[in-house]
Design an enzyme around this catalytic site. Structure first.
Site, PDB file in Angstrom:
ATOM      1  N   LYS A 159      38.989 -20.997  33.679  1.00 18.09           N
ATOM      2  CA  LYS A 159      38.235 -19.846  33.182  1.00 18.09           C
ATOM      3  C   LYS A 159      39.248 -18.750  32.875  1.00 18.09           C
ATOM      4  O   LYS A 159      39.442 -17.815  33.657  1.00 18.09           O
ATOM      5  CB  LYS A 159      37.185 -19.422  34.218  1.00 18.09           C
ATOM      6  CG  LYS A 159      36.001 -18.721  33.593  1.00 18.09           C
ATOM      7  CD  LYS A 159      34.836 -18.649  34.557  1.00 18.09           C
ATOM      8  CE  LYS A 159      33.815 -17.650  34.120  1.00 18.09           C
ATOM      9  NZ  LYS A 159      33.185 -17.905  32.826  1.00 18.09           N
TER      10      LYS A 159
HETATM   11  N1  PXG Z   1      30.533 -22.707  30.309  1.00 18.24           N
HETATM   12  C1  PXG Z   1      31.253 -21.650  29.918  1.00 18.24           C
HETATM   13  C2  PXG Z   1      32.195 -21.775  28.792  1.00 18.24           C
HETATM   14  C3  PXG Z   1      31.116 -20.417  30.616  1.00 18.24           C
HETATM   15  O1  PXG Z   1      31.841 -19.365  30.245  1.00 18.24           O
HETATM   16  C4  PXG Z   1      29.448 -21.468  32.031  1.00 18.24           C
HETATM   17  C5  PXG Z   1      29.647 -22.644  31.334  1.00 18.24           C
HETATM   18  C6  PXG Z   1      28.497 -21.472  33.180  1.00 18.24           C
HETATM   19  O2  PXG Z   1      29.218 -21.451  34.406  1.00 18.24           O
HETATM   20  P1  PXG Z   1      28.616 -20.770  35.712  1.00 18.24           P
HETATM   21  O3  PXG Z   1      29.650 -20.969  36.753  1.00 18.24           O
HETATM   22  O4  PXG Z   1      28.397 -19.324  35.362  1.00 18.24           O
HETATM   23  O5  PXG Z   1      27.343 -21.486  36.016  1.00 18.24           O
HETATM   24  C7  PXG Z   1      30.212 -20.335  31.686  1.00 18.24           C
HETATM   25  C8  PXG Z   1      30.106 -19.027  32.417  1.00 18.24           C
HETATM   26  C9  PXG Z   1      28.361 -13.955  29.229  1.00 18.24           C
HETATM   27  C10 PXG Z   1      29.300 -14.745  30.081  1.00 18.24           C
HETATM   28  O6  PXG Z   1      28.607 -12.756  29.051  1.00 18.24           O
HETATM   29  C11 PXG Z   1      29.005 -16.025  30.462  1.00 18.24           C
HETATM   30  C12 PXG Z   1      29.893 -16.757  31.260  1.00 18.24           C
HETATM   31  C13 PXG Z   1      31.045 -16.165  31.613  1.00 18.24           C
HETATM   32  C14 PXG Z   1      31.344 -14.896  31.238  1.00 18.24           C
HETATM   33  C15 PXG Z   1      30.478 -14.154  30.469  1.00 18.24           C
HETATM   34  O7  PXG Z   1      27.374 -14.533  28.748  1.00 18.24           O
HETATM   35  N2  PXG Z   1      29.523 -18.053  31.588  1.00 18.24           N
END
Ligand code: PXG
Length: 298
Positions: A153
């Site tokens: 990330k």
């Molecule tokens: N895939 C990607 C590429 C992400 O960035 C997720 C899946 C879901 O992961 P989690 O751990 O949250 O269940 C993410 C995370 C936004 C935003 O503003 C979204 C994410 C990160 C940062 C900002 O929508 N999602």
């Protein structure tokens, strides 16, 4: 931005209006750093340990040595939530390579920058949860894991942002991204699940494996755990767009989105075009879980 909010910046809590990072910070110059997005429900930080694990794994993958230990970072996050008396909201944690010079060389950055922001979160409108979301498949492919692994990330989110711009231009909130092989990877900021029905009418949950080149979502993991406890079979399996178009149900998962039914994809209806039974079961199980799990931060 709320100027009253207290932001954790390199060991100090400072008002948002004074929380400034140098233009020489390599997070700004090169997207050189890692981050996490977490949620606070009823004063509790949801799955804090899992997020810390992923943050420190991401840091290790980019050769970044955080200035705080994992347990110090845990305390710093809890302290920031407490300082803002935030009962419900969103947390953004960042380790950037830090202040350096105009070259790529990370050795010129003596100390990584640490930022923790605890703020309100903007959610999808309620209709999306009740009626389902429309998505499209975008032309932008998810970055190849052997070039820049989506499991990290990192602050380099341009691949996802290009996909997000395609969604915005198409007038939909999220999208499906394929990997280099043309298989389903994930959404621009969420993971994807479907409910597959076989020729004998047996249903199971399917989601792409981490090896498809995705972020190993914390919400994805929580949903897989809930599926297991509810007796819903769930497998990590590579999928083509055909599998999505032919699915009985589809939903996406993410920290911000939680569990969102997907009822239209590429102008096709998924299943009967309404949020499915398994999706709804998991949505309510997830909201129960997030309200009860963990310890209050203040
Ligand atoms: N895939 C990607 C590429 C992400 O960035 C997720 C899946 C879901 O992961 P989690 O751990 O949250 O269940 C993410 C995370 C936004 C935003 O503003 C979204 C994410 C990160 C940062 C900002 O929508 N999602």
């Amino acid at each position: 931005m709320n100027p009253e909010i207290q932001i954790y910046l390199d060991g100090n809590l400072v008002p948002a209006s004074q929380a400034k990072v140098s233009v020489y910070d390599h997070g700004f110059l090169y997207g050189d750093g890692v981050f996490e997005g977490l949620r606070i429900y009823n004063r509790r930080v949801f799955r804090l340990d899992a997020h810390l694990e992923r943050l420190y794994r991401s840091a290790k993958a980019i050769w970044l040595d955080p200035p705080l230990s994992q347990s110090e970072m845990r305390s710093a996050i809890e302290k920031t939530v407490a300082a803002n008396k935030l009962e419900n909201g969103y947390i953004r944690t960042i380790f950037s390579r830090g202040f350096g010079d105009l070259g790529l060389d990370p050795r010129k950055c003596p100390k990584p920058t640490t930022v923790i922001i605890a703020d309100a979160i903007k959610l999808y409108p309620a209709e999306v949860y009740e009626e389902g979301m429309e998505c499209i498949t975008v032309a932008t492919r998810r970055s190849r894991p052997d070039v820049l692994n989506p499991a990290i990330k990192s602050l380099n989110y341009l691949n996802n942002i290009l996909a997000k711009i395609e969604c915005i231009r198409a007038g939909v909130p999220e999208c499906i991204m394929l990997n280099d092989a043309g298989l389903v990877a994930e959404c621009s900021g969420d993971n994807i699940f479907i409910v597959h029905e076989d020729l004998r009418g047996r249903r199971e949950l399917r989601t792409p494996p981490v090896s498809a080149g995705i972020l190993e979502g914390i919400t994805r993991d929580a949903v897989m755990e809930l599926a297991e406890s509810l007796g819903i079979p769930c497998v990590e399996k590579n999928m083509s767009l055909f599998d999505l178009y032919a699915a009985k149900e589809a939903f996406l998962t993410g920290t911000a989105a939680e569990v969102v039914p997907v009822t239209r994809l590429d102008m096709r209806e998924i299943g009967d075009g309404k949020p499915g039974e398994i999706t709804q079961k998991l949505m309510s199980a997830y909201s129960e879980l997030r309200n009860s799990e963990g310890n209050p931060a203040f």
